[in-house]
Design a protein around this motif. Structure first.
Motif, PDB file in Angstrom:
ATOM      1  N   PHE A 218       6.118   7.406  58.281  1.00 42.42           N
ATOM      2  CA  PHE A 218       7.352   8.205  58.197  1.00 42.42           C
ATOM      3  C   PHE A 218       7.070   9.628  58.665  1.00 42.42           C
ATOM      4  O   PHE A 218       7.090  10.567  57.878  1.00 42.42           O
TER       5      PHE A 218
ATOM      6  N   TYR B  11      12.266   4.775  47.500  1.00 44.88           N
ATOM      7  CA  TYR B  11      10.820   4.849  47.709  1.00 44.88           C
ATOM      8  C   TYR B  11      10.138   3.486  47.627  1.00 44.88           C
ATOM      9  O   TYR B  11       9.076   3.298  48.195  1.00 44.88           O
ATOM     10  N   THR B  14      10.305   2.442  51.245  1.00 44.01           N
ATOM     11  CA  THR B  14       9.420   3.200  52.142  1.00 44.01           C
ATOM     12  C   THR B  14       7.963   2.817  51.877  1.00 44.01           C
ATOM     13  O   THR B  14       7.190   2.612  52.815  1.00 44.01           O
ATOM     14  N   ARG B  74      16.159   4.383  59.354  1.00 46.03           N
ATOM     15  CA  ARG B  74      15.100   4.885  58.499  1.00 46.03           C
ATOM     16  C   ARG B  74      13.827   4.027  58.585  1.00 46.03           C
ATOM     17  O   ARG B  74      12.736   4.513  58.338  1.00 46.03           O
ATOM     18  N   PHE B  75      14.032   2.740  58.931  1.00 46.86           N
ATOM     19  CA  PHE B  75      12.908   1.787  58.869  1.00 46.86           C
ATOM     20  C   PHE B  75      12.620   1.168  60.233  1.00 46.86           C
ATOM     21  O   PHE B  75      13.498   1.096  61.090  1.00 46.86           O
TER      22      PHE B  75
END
Lengths: 459, 459
Positions: A218, B11, B14, B74-75
């Motif tokens: 990230f 989280y 992530t 985001r991923f």
């Protein structure tokens, strides 16, 4: 959130059976209001209307539910049969989500055939109380830290799944910047924020190995949790790591501290980061925070950019419920009210008019009968008619913007967390007169009587 | 309760991406425990295991959720693709629901591939905290009124739908007789109880007209709410009505008082009913009740047969959250622990052994390593292996009976509501030694180091 029509109190169904058997289904008017503000709250924020409308639009009994009701041995089969076609066909007026409100002010009015209006009581209270309470709590955190990033971290200790989801929604409504709850992002577009857990650090051979792995995965959104072992040692490690990563074109964005004296640790970590050339790395703090703790950190000048606020906001821990009610105010054209000790209510269909001073600050509300034309802005607006919404509801982010603007119109004493001067809510003469008339009519035991009536204002 | 895999903290996802990209998925051991008992609780009651098992058996990402994750920016897409096949394949050991437990004692252990074990953290905490907290609160009400009918009345002020449902379940587990929440009857067979609302009285021309309608529709289950206007006047009315209804073969079963000084009103109403020949009519009380209020009414000899306990129990109002955690204790065969200030944990796979004296009373627990053979009864039992339950879970009513029997084995000081002597939970020498070893290995910043280690017991 598909909600069963059986998510209700048993007494709603027993009353409905009586109403069915007696042919009672005239128009009923119920209003939802809070009897008293909690001591630690100067205002509440109307929340939950969108979920109320969704619930009412979808209200029905499934065939499995009807079978269960018919077989449970408690109800007459003809009555259970009558529930098969039940839908909500009534009207709803309400304060828009995000509106500050005070004791005794209805924030929602239902006008519907008696059985529909009664059945929905439990869920309406359940929805309106929770989000109004959480939005108000979140607004207090926002008032305590106007310039900070505020993120809801409380799903895990919220009271179940829906409480977690709806507190993500309500805290955003009340002024938070976002949440860690992923599903709230999918459902309502609430912005998502997150860092890493202590377990992530522990699964790696060293903190810096964990931090490096995370930053590489990230590169544009990494906040490293530095308190698993020792925050200051970790901060030194971050400085060293940042140099390595810079060679790869990766920048560390932030660090999180989740334990200990947050202000003191933030200061020490800030100094370490700054002297290591990382003045752009932001410090994020979490752990046992609420509006008071956040205010103390902000007032103490702690170098904290953002706060993760969880448990105490998501449970509204200092005041985890509101003294609220959904009460019958009129049936078949006749106003009514309850006079139970300490729980008396104002009768009839009511409206709240709000007045503003020349600078646009709220300076008083008038609670009166809908039919009156009191001065000020009427706060309850049409939402549903004939069981359908009369207009699109605002998006959540529009409601949030409205709520933020509304907070600015509060009397400035209410921008502080401590008790403010009571906001003036005046009851109109016509409403007081109606209460007296209702008491004369219902007397003791609800029967016309010459007994002395209690015409005091609701306590 | 179908729960989305996205009902989790950002989280978790992530961290999972990093684990995926680094190929990290060794066996991880997490345990759920409470760090400290609340001041007002001498014990907690394990609850929520059934919902945990259902959640784990159903855990998966839907294609809509995967699309959303892939598109949210985001991923990495390969990581999102890897989630498509994710299911829970691990093992769970846990204390049976209804077991009293104390600080630092794990009530549930997960052994699973790292990514699965991490993803589920948020929901497991969310489920285990809430029901353990509510079951303990309900058990306190039960201890305060061993011989009274106790009914959960709190759905409307619970924090959302699931909190309402699960508090009906957890309060029954903790010793209540039933709930007003209809859906809890359908889902778990919790016995249902109900009366009538004030609105029911108000929709009728008089209280007695309302009472008569209700009793005729429910000749075998009618509890009449008598405080809408004046409880004593209503009690006189009930006496008159009972004579009329007797001619129809209908008996009034009970009356409910929901406001004012409940003990005083109950005495006056009892006298009126008794002198009217209605000594068989039972008085039911509700309104702002919790274990302390119920205890005071019982101790004062109030002639109250049953209590409706709502808001304060369903929100665990005096203590609406637990200081609890789901922590990594071992990864890839290596025990680990967190040392954050005030939040240190005991490492490794642990078991709790409980000892009883000759009268069958609990007299102490031992917290040790699973591999040890400590004296006493081991409390954590196998629940799932390979992602499937190893045996049927007990029914809710069996768990309730077990919980009631367990309460009887508590040291008698804990049968009172006030603070009791701290229950002894001893930490085994082997566990203390392991904690020192882990600290030596991880040192500061998680790296082997000669720095002084903190071998104190977790605070």
């Amino acid at each position: 959130m598909a909600i069963s029509a059986l998510l209700t109190d048993l007494y709603q169904l027993t009353m409905l059976q009586v109403y069915f058997e007696r042919g009672m289904n005239e128009k009923a008017v119920f209003e939802f209001f809070v009897r008293r503000l909690p001591e630690q709250r100067n205002f509440l924020i109307a929340g939950g209307l969108e979920q109320v409308v969704e619930y009412l639009e979808d209200l029905h009994f499934s065939s499995d539910e009807l079978d269960w009701l018919a077989d449970c041995g408690r109800f007459h089969r003809r009555f259970v049969g009558s529930l098969a076609g039940l839908h909500f066909t009534g009207g709803v007026d309400a304060m828009p989500e995000g509106t500050p409100f005070f004791a005794d002010e209805p924030i929602l009015r239902v006008v519907a055939p008696l059985r529909e209006a009664q059945l929905i009581e439990t869920r309406l209270v359940n929805l309106l109380q929770f989000q109004s309470m959480i939005a108000a709590k979140a607004a207090r955190v926002r008032l305590a830290a106007p310039g900070s990033l505020l993120v809801d971290f409380g799903l895990r200790r919220a009271h179940g799944a829906e409480a977690g989801l709806l507190s993500a929604r309500a805290s955003y409504l009340g002024g938070f910047d976002g949440t860690a709850t992923v599903e709230a992002g999918l459902r309502w577009g609430v912005p998502l924020f997150g860092t890493m857990a202590h377990s992530f650090v522990q699964t790696h051979a060293s903190e810096n190995a964990a931090f490096a792995d995370f930053a590489r995965s990230f590169p544009l959104a990494n906040t490293l949790l530095i308190d698993t072992y020792d925050s200051e040692a970790a901060a030194h490690g971050v400085v060293a790591l940042a140099r390595q990563l810079a060679a790869e074109g990766i920048a560390i964005q932030g660090v999180r501290i989740d334990s200990g004296n947050l202000g003191e640790q933030a200061r020490r970590v800030r100094a370490i980061l700054d002297s290591g050339g990382l003045s752009g790395v932001r410090i994020f703090a979490s752990g046992n925070l609420d509006e008071y703790a956040v205010q103390a950190l902000v007032a103490g000048g702690a170098p904290i950019y953002g706060f993760g606020v969880g448990t105490r906001m998501n449970t509204s821990a200092d005041q985890p419920y509101l003294d609220c009610a959904y009460k019958l105010q009129e049936y078949a054209g006749l106003p009514c009210r309850k006079r139970s000790a300490g729980k008396a209510t104002w009768p009839g269909r009511k409206q709240v008019w709000r007045s503003y001073d020349s600078r646009g600050r709220m300076f008083g509300d008038r609670l009166g009968l809908l039919a009156e034309a009191c001065p000020g802005t009427p706060l309850l607006q049409p939402v549903m008619r004939g069981g359908r919404r009369v207009a699109h509801l605002p998006t959540l982010s529009a409601s949030r913007a409205y709520a933020q603007a509304q907070l600015l119109t509060l009397p400035s004493g209410m921008w502080h967390l401590g008790p403010a001067e009571l906001y003036p809510v005046e009851v109109s003469a016509a409403l007081r007169q109606l209460a007296e008339e209702v008491d004369r009519r219902t007397g003791a035991g609800g029967q016309a009587s010459a007994a002395a009536t209690d015409s005091r204002a609701p306590a």
